[in-house]
Structure formats: C-alpha cells, structure tokens
Scaffold this motif. Sequence first.
Motif, PDB file in Angstrom:
ATOM      1  N   TRP A  89      13.126  96.682 107.589  1.00 15.20           N
ATOM      2  CA  TRP A  89      11.451  95.480 107.200  1.00 15.20           C
ATOM      3  C   TRP A  89      10.017  96.587 107.422  1.00 15.20           C
ATOM      4  O   TRP A  89       9.319  96.350 106.263  1.00 15.20           O
ATOM      5  CB  TRP A  89      11.212  94.413 108.150  1.00 15.20           C
ATOM      6  N   ALA A 248      15.365  93.849 101.692  1.00 12.70           N
ATOM      7  CA  ALA A 248      13.199  94.145 102.108  1.00 12.70           C
ATOM      8  C   ALA A 248      12.858  94.084 100.604  1.00 12.70           C
ATOM      9  O   ALA A 248      11.614  93.788 100.706  1.00 12.70           O
ATOM     10  CB  ALA A 248      13.822  95.242 103.412  1.00 12.70           C
ATOM     11  N   TYR A 287       5.247  89.542 107.599  1.00 11.27           N
ATOM     12  CA  TYR A 287       6.813  89.511 106.828  1.00 11.27           C
ATOM     13  C   TYR A 287       7.488  90.125 108.555  1.00 11.27           C
ATOM     14  O   TYR A 287       8.391  89.552 109.264  1.00 11.27           O
ATOM     15  CB  TYR A 287       7.262  90.706 106.155  1.00 11.27           C
TER      16      TYR A 287
END
Length: 522
Positions: A89, A248, A287
């Motif tokens: 991520w 991602a 995120y």
Amino acid sequence: MLSMAESTKYTSALTYEPDGLNNGVNNAIKTKDSGSSSGSQESMKLKKEISLINGVCLIVGNMIGSGIFVSPKGVLMYSASYGLSLVVWAIGGIFSVFGALCYAELGTTITKSGASYAYILEAFGGFIAFIRLWTSLLIIEPTSQAVIAITFSNYMVQPIFPSCEAPYAANRLLAAACICILTFINCAYVKWGTRVQDIFTYAKVLALIAVIIAGIVKLCQGHSVHFENAFEGSSWKMGDIALALYSALFSYSGWDTLNFVTEEIKNPERNLPLAIGISMPIVTVIYILTNVAYYTVLDIRSILGSDAVAVTFADQVFGVFNWTIPLAVALSCFGGLNASIVAASRLFFVGSREGHLPDSISMIHVKRFTPVPALLFNGAMALVYLCVEDIFQLINYYSFSYWFFVGLSIAGQLYLRWKQPDRFRPLKLNLVFPIIFCCCTIFLVAVPLYSDTINSLIGIGIALSGVPVYFLGVHIPAHKRPQWIKNLISSCTKYIQILCFAVLTEMDIEEEEEEKKQDKSN
C-alpha cells in the motif's frame, strides 16, 4: 443567413455556422439586452471557478471511492500477510505520487483540459489521441460511472431489503436517478457541482477517520496480536507481488482528475500542483491507516471472506451505529460519481473542440457557462450501460488501456522535453520522475496481459475498433462526406443549440498565438 458573431453580443470568435442554422436559432442564443453597455462583451468560455479547496476535494473524492470500504482485500489476497500488504500500500502511494507530480508538470505546461487525451494530442498527434478518447467513450467512463451508480444503489436499498436481495429494477432505477440528478446539478452551475463534491468528500473522509480512530483505540487497548510476526506467511513470488501492487494502484487511480478541468482552475500554475501535493499524502495516509484499523480488528480469513470489509468491521466495533458505514459507502459512491461526471464531460468537451467528436458537444450554455451537451452526452452513455446486466464484466476490459494511455502521456512528457526544451514550464521536474513512472507503467501494462489475457485482448480490440471510425469520421475531409451526413450533423447541431441554449466556446487567443509561435520555432 446571419453568422453567430452577428447574431449575438458575444465575441467574434463564435463563428460556427452549420448548414441550416437559421435566424430562429440565432434569436434563441441572443441572451444579452442590446441596450446594455457596449463595452462589456463576455467571453464565451468555461469559467475559472475551481479553487484550491475544490481541486483537493475533486482529487480526494475521486480517489477514495467505494473500494477502500468494500473490497480492500485484493492486496492482502496476493501478499498473504499484513506486513507485506501494508508495504505494498505504501509503495502504491509513492508510485501514484510520482505519476501525479508528472501530471502536475504536464497540466501547468499544457494548460488544456482533458488530462492524458490533451497531452497525447500535444505530443503524438490526433490519431493516438482519438484512440484514447474512443476507449474512454466506449468503455472506461460510462462503465465506471454505471458501476459506481449501481454500488450506490445497492447500499441505499440494503436497509429496505435486509433479508433478501433487492429487486433488479429497483437497483437500476435508483442508479439511473443518481446519474440524472448529478448530471442536472453539473449542468446548472459549476459551483453546484463543486459544492456537492466538497460536501461528500468531507463526509467520506470523516467516515474513514472514524474507522481509523476506532482501530487506534483498539490498538491502544492491546489488540495487536494480528501484527505479531506481521510478515509471516508472506508470498514473495514476483507474480503475486505484482498482482498485489496492481490492486493497490487500482485503488489509488483518480489522481489525474483535476487535470481534466485545467481550464476551469483558478490560477492553475499554482493551484494544480498544490492541490496534487496536498491530496496525495492525505489519500496515502488514509489508505494505510484504514487498513491498519481493519487488520487490528479482523483476521485474514474474515477480511478475505467479507463482501464489504468496512461493514464487517463496523458490525464488530460500532455496535448500534454500524448502519453508518453502509451510509458512508453510499455517500462515497455519490461523491465519486460526481467527480467522474465532471472529469468525463470535460474529456468529451475537449475531444469535440479538437474535432474528434461532433461540434455540438463542445458547446456551453450561454448564461451558466456549463458544458451542457457534453454532460448530457456523458449521462446518456452511462444510462445506456446501466441496461447491460453483466456490466461488471465490462470493467475487466479496460485495465490494459487505462495504464497504457497514462504511461503514453508521461512518455509524451519526455518527448516534449526533448522536442521543446525551451518551452516555458512553470513546474519542471527532474527527469528521474517520468522515467521511473514510464518503466513502472510497462509493468502495469504487462500485468493484466499476464493475469487476465482474454479480457486484456478484448480491451485492445475495443481500442482498435476506433481506427476505422477515425479514418471515416475524422481523417476524411468534411467536404468529401456524403451530403446526407452533413445535413444530419447540421440538423442535430441546430436542435442541440436550441434545446441546450448553447453556443461554441471561444478559444483562448493568447494560447493559440503561443502555439503558433512554438510551431514556427520548431
């Protein structure tokens, strides 16, 4: 027959005169009183009404869609551990920052709306740019908007049908109503659209902050067992890591939203790169922290087995307030759909202005200065795709095309650096950024070819279907086309002008002069 310049009080740039445009049409677009001050002529262009805050909300609102609430499990599925998934991520966020910075340079150098379409057009010419536009028109924009609208509808009707699946017709009708409402709002005033975007972006960010705070509280209470040996069981296969990173990056897509409306940004040389610089760290941090919150409460099996991870999280943490997350997903979809409508309509608007779509799509309302025909065209396309029952299958067709054209626009940045080294660039990056991004996009183009070959080939076929359309509709000069086609286009343009109360926009004269000087110098 009067020309457009003679029949309106607007500038003489409005010289479009399709066959059959009679005095009735000219009278329809006469909106200024002839007795008003003779020295005040209002330029017929899209107005610069998007501020820095509006720009940040557009980017954040489009990037943060329903994915982070519903299915952030793609990264975890392929990485197979919490530790490696968080690393992926973070890498995805850094990579997206590289791409967004490259677009900041392109957006301040080529001050046209349209994002990658405008940049490819500038660097590589009309043919490749048309293929980019064709792919967006046929698959990318209407399909993604229809899917977002359906997701919004699913979460809105879920409380009404808690124990069974909602009727198909109810879902699609609510999705259609959502598209129509947002299309109307953006047709009315640009400010209305930006206010909707601001409000719903704040709502979705606050919902994610609530999830993050709940996760932090759980961590402080000692719920850290899932992070012990966080990298245990990680899949270090290059194929799995590649697919995890791809998942991602798909969640980070949307960082180019503001580049679609460059011409409407106040002080774009300052606000475009600044909005990108503010938005990207916000989304990346949100995120990562949201996933940390999920991982704190839920084990890997629960996450991979959930159809909506945030809803599962809320059921365990929020108690009687668990209804807030489905509502947050719906609000997130509504805001994301609004941003997508704004961006897509400007893409079609610019494509029409460049001669790649019918001229009527590049018209704006004479009083509201909104691209009404482009918005209606975009809305109509999305509504058509709502009629496709298996619309989610269509999403699989454009991954290859999307990353190919994003990479091509960054390659265009490198080409223009070589071809036009002395061109004025308010923001000039080190070449390391576009070079790294181009290399990575090669990987992103190769991944779907490897992991989803059939769908990728279908996507390529859809893009190539634009080749005959380009040669028949764009390449062949207008005077060589059959008379019935010219009459049809003329009639359509005439009635669209009347119905939408719209005229063609005035091109920026200063920009045209600069482009002519650059062409002569080259």
